[in-house]
Design a protein around this motif. Structure first.
Motif, PDB file in Angstrom:
ATOM      1  N   PHE A  41       0.797  -1.227   0.000  1.00 40.64           N
ATOM      2  CA  PHE A  41       0.000   0.000   0.000  1.00 40.64           C
ATOM      3  C   PHE A  41       0.832   1.282   0.000  1.00 40.64           C
ATOM      4  O   PHE A  41       0.468   2.274  -0.642  1.00 40.64           O
ATOM      5  CB  PHE A  41      -0.938  -0.012   1.222  1.00 40.64           C
ATOM      6  N   ASP A  63       7.766   5.409   3.177  1.00 40.91           N
ATOM      7  CA  ASP A  63       7.707   4.308   2.211  1.00 40.91           C
ATOM      8  C   ASP A  63       9.113   3.785   1.904  1.00 40.91           C
ATOM      9  O   ASP A  63       9.366   2.576   1.918  1.00 40.91           O
ATOM     10  CB  ASP A  63       7.023   4.790   0.930  1.00 40.91           C
ATOM     11  N   PRO A  84       3.782   2.246  -1.367  1.00 42.53           N
ATOM     12  CA  PRO A  84       4.229   2.827  -2.645  1.00 42.53           C
ATOM     13  C   PRO A  84       3.104   3.508  -3.416  1.00 42.53           C
ATOM     14  O   PRO A  84       3.310   4.554  -4.042  1.00 42.53           O
ATOM     15  CB  PRO A  84       4.780   1.617  -3.415  1.00 42.53           C
ATOM     16  N   LEU A  85       1.905   2.920  -3.364  1.00 42.80           N
ATOM     17  CA  LEU A  85       0.761   3.536  -4.037  1.00 42.80           C
ATOM     18  C   LEU A  85       0.405   4.869  -3.382  1.00 42.80           C
ATOM     19  O   LEU A  85       0.149   5.864  -4.072  1.00 42.80           O
ATOM     20  CB  LEU A  85      -0.442   2.584  -3.979  1.00 42.80           C
ATOM     21  N   LEU A  86       0.393   4.900  -2.049  1.00 43.49           N
ATOM     22  CA  LEU A  86       0.066   6.127  -1.333  1.00 43.49           C
ATOM     23  C   LEU A  86       1.098   7.212  -1.613  1.00 43.49           C
ATOM     24  O   LEU A  86       0.756   8.387  -1.789  1.00 43.49           O
ATOM     25  CB  LEU A  86      -0.010   5.836   0.167  1.00 43.49           C
ATOM     26  N   GLN A 138       6.705   9.711   1.343  1.00 43.48           N
ATOM     27  CA  GLN A 138       7.742   9.106   0.508  1.00 43.48           C
ATOM     28  C   GLN A 138       8.911   8.609   1.356  1.00 43.48           C
ATOM     29  O   GLN A 138       9.468   7.536   1.091  1.00 43.48           O
ATOM     30  CB  GLN A 138       8.225  10.118  -0.531  1.00 43.48           C
ATOM     31  N   ARG A 176       2.917   7.619  -4.294  1.00 39.96           N
ATOM     32  CA  ARG A 176       2.732   8.163  -5.642  1.00 39.96           C
ATOM     33  C   ARG A 176       1.490   9.038  -5.718  1.00 39.96           C
ATOM     34  O   ARG A 176       1.467  10.066  -6.396  1.00 39.96           O
ATOM     35  CB  ARG A 176       2.611   7.019  -6.655  1.00 39.96           C
ATOM     36  N   MET A 177       0.430   8.659  -5.024  1.00 38.71           N
ATOM     37  CA  MET A 177      -0.835   9.389  -5.095  1.00 38.71           C
ATOM     38  C   MET A 177      -0.742  10.749  -4.408  1.00 38.71           C
ATOM     39  O   MET A 177      -1.292  11.743  -4.899  1.00 38.71           O
ATOM     40  CB  MET A 177      -1.955   8.562  -4.449  1.00 38.71           C
TER      41      MET A 177
END
Length: 392
Positions: free
Chosen positions: A210, A227, A212-214, A224, A216-217
């Motif tokens: 989850f 992550d 990496p998706l957060l 970052q 980027r979003m």
């Protein structure tokens, strides 16, 4: 589950003492833990301690820190593990945050005391390695296994090769040592169940998917950072020295920090007591201030807690089986070899650069090994002698 035997106050006192005095990296840390927790305080027997070391070598993350956390968990439950980590880790976190703040104002990259502390570390690591080798490689077969592991790691140094060496040593151990393994072991107190262990592993996997998706979003720097350091703490095998190249690839090419700043922090991280993973605190400060340090530090150490919660309930049952005990004996022998290889590179290669460095390291080792001078005094002697050498 058994009830833990210790108070949180004694866990904090013992771990904080180690946090201020445990110079020398992961090899030395294991010896310091044995001296404080097993020999002096009698919290565990040597067999249990060896089993915990072997388990933590199987897990990603900082092995010596995980050993300290696991001992805290067995002594005082989950909160005991957290307090043990705080005591052992926070002193070096504070030093590295202050160093980063000073570095941003003054150029400390060529400070002479950093080289002196590296020489101290070389002496402490050799002393610790000898003590650990006596316990984990008491016969010719295990000495041979350790030497083979050291040779392979020096010839083919990589995180993946280390994993392969540990797995191969475990398989050989099951074959060679299961008949001599001692399965009459006392169960140690674990306050969380196997269901909690499974839930912990699920949380770890979910965060890895989850975050990496957060990141980027949202495009938020702190997310970052978390992550990046959570991923590093979850996926790197081999401890502090192995994690550095992985972190470098994450933070230097992105422009978060330049290579000179990175190397200066690396030198200081080797010079302070406590785990090398607190290098994350320095990087977080350089990138996003003290808040960044907190986020990066939690990110890189959180996977260790999740892995241990998942593994410890199962270890209690497995260590009663002779074949598994043979695996652990093989793994422990390979650990000595891996640490021997790490003693040469990077400890020796980065610390002993002149004849004076070698002479000082030999004197400090003699003080430790033969005259039983405490580690904190060795640090003071080493820094003072290094200052005199620089004046000559």
């Amino acid at each position: 589950m058994s009830k833990p035997k210790g108070s949180l106050k004694e866990i904090f006192q013992a771990s904080t003492k180690l946090g201020f005095t445990s110079f020398g990296g992961p090899v030395a840390h294991l010896a310091y833990f044995k001296d404080e927790y097993i020999d002096r305080r009698k919290w565990l027997d040597e067999k249990t301690y060896a089993d915990i070391i072997a388990l933590c070598q199987f897990l990603p993350g900082p092995a010596s820190s995980q050993v300290g956390i696991a001992i805290g968990m067995l002594r005082g439950g989950l909160l005991g593990g957290i307090i043990s980590w705080i005591g052992f880790t926070v002193p070096s976190i504070i030093v590295l945050i202050l160093f980063a703040l000073m570095y941003q104002s003054y150029d400390l990259s060529d400070a002479g005391f950093i080289q002196s502390l590296k020489v101290v570390a070389a002496a402490v690591v050799l002393h610790a390695l000898i003590g650990l080798g006596k316990k984990l490689t008491p016969d010719r077969t295990r000495v041979g296994l350790a030497m083979a592991a050291a040779f392979i790691m020096l010839m083919f140094p990589s995180a993946w090769m280390q994993i392969a060496v540990i797995l191969a040593a475990g398989l050989l151990g099951a074959k060679l040592f299961s008949k001599i393994a001692d399965t009459k072991v006392e169960p140690f107190p674990v306050t969380f169940s196997k269901k909690a262990g499974a839930a912990s592993l699920t949380i770890l996997a979910g965060l890895l998917a989850f975050l990496p998706l957060l990141a980027r979003m949202t495009d938020h720097m702190l997310i970052q950072l978390f992550d990046t350091f959570f991923r590093v703490g979850s996926l790197v095998f081999g401890g502090g020295h192995v994690v550095l190249p992985m972190i470098e690839r994450e933070v230097v090419p992105t422009g978060w920090i330049d290579s000179g700043e990175f190397l200066a922090g690396y030198g200081m991280a080797q010079a302070v007591p406590g785990p090398l993973f607190t290098f994350a605190s320095y990087l977080g400060t350089m990138i996003e201030g003290v808040t960044g340090a907190v986020v990066a530090t939690i990110g890189i150490f959180l996977p260790s807690f999740l892995f241990l919660i998942a593994a410890l309930p199962f270890l209690n049952e497995l260590r009663k089986r002779s074949r598994f005990q043979g695996v652990l004996m093989g793994v422990n022998a390979s650990v000595v070899g891996i640490l021997l290889a790490a003693f040469y590179d990077p400890v020796i290669t980065s610390s002993i650069t002149t004849n004076a460095d070698f002479a000082l390291a030999a004197i400090l080792f003699a003080c430790l090994h033969f005259f039983k001078v405490p580690a904190w005094a060795i640090v003071l002697i080493g820094v003072g002698a290094g200052f005199v050498i620089n004046l000559i």
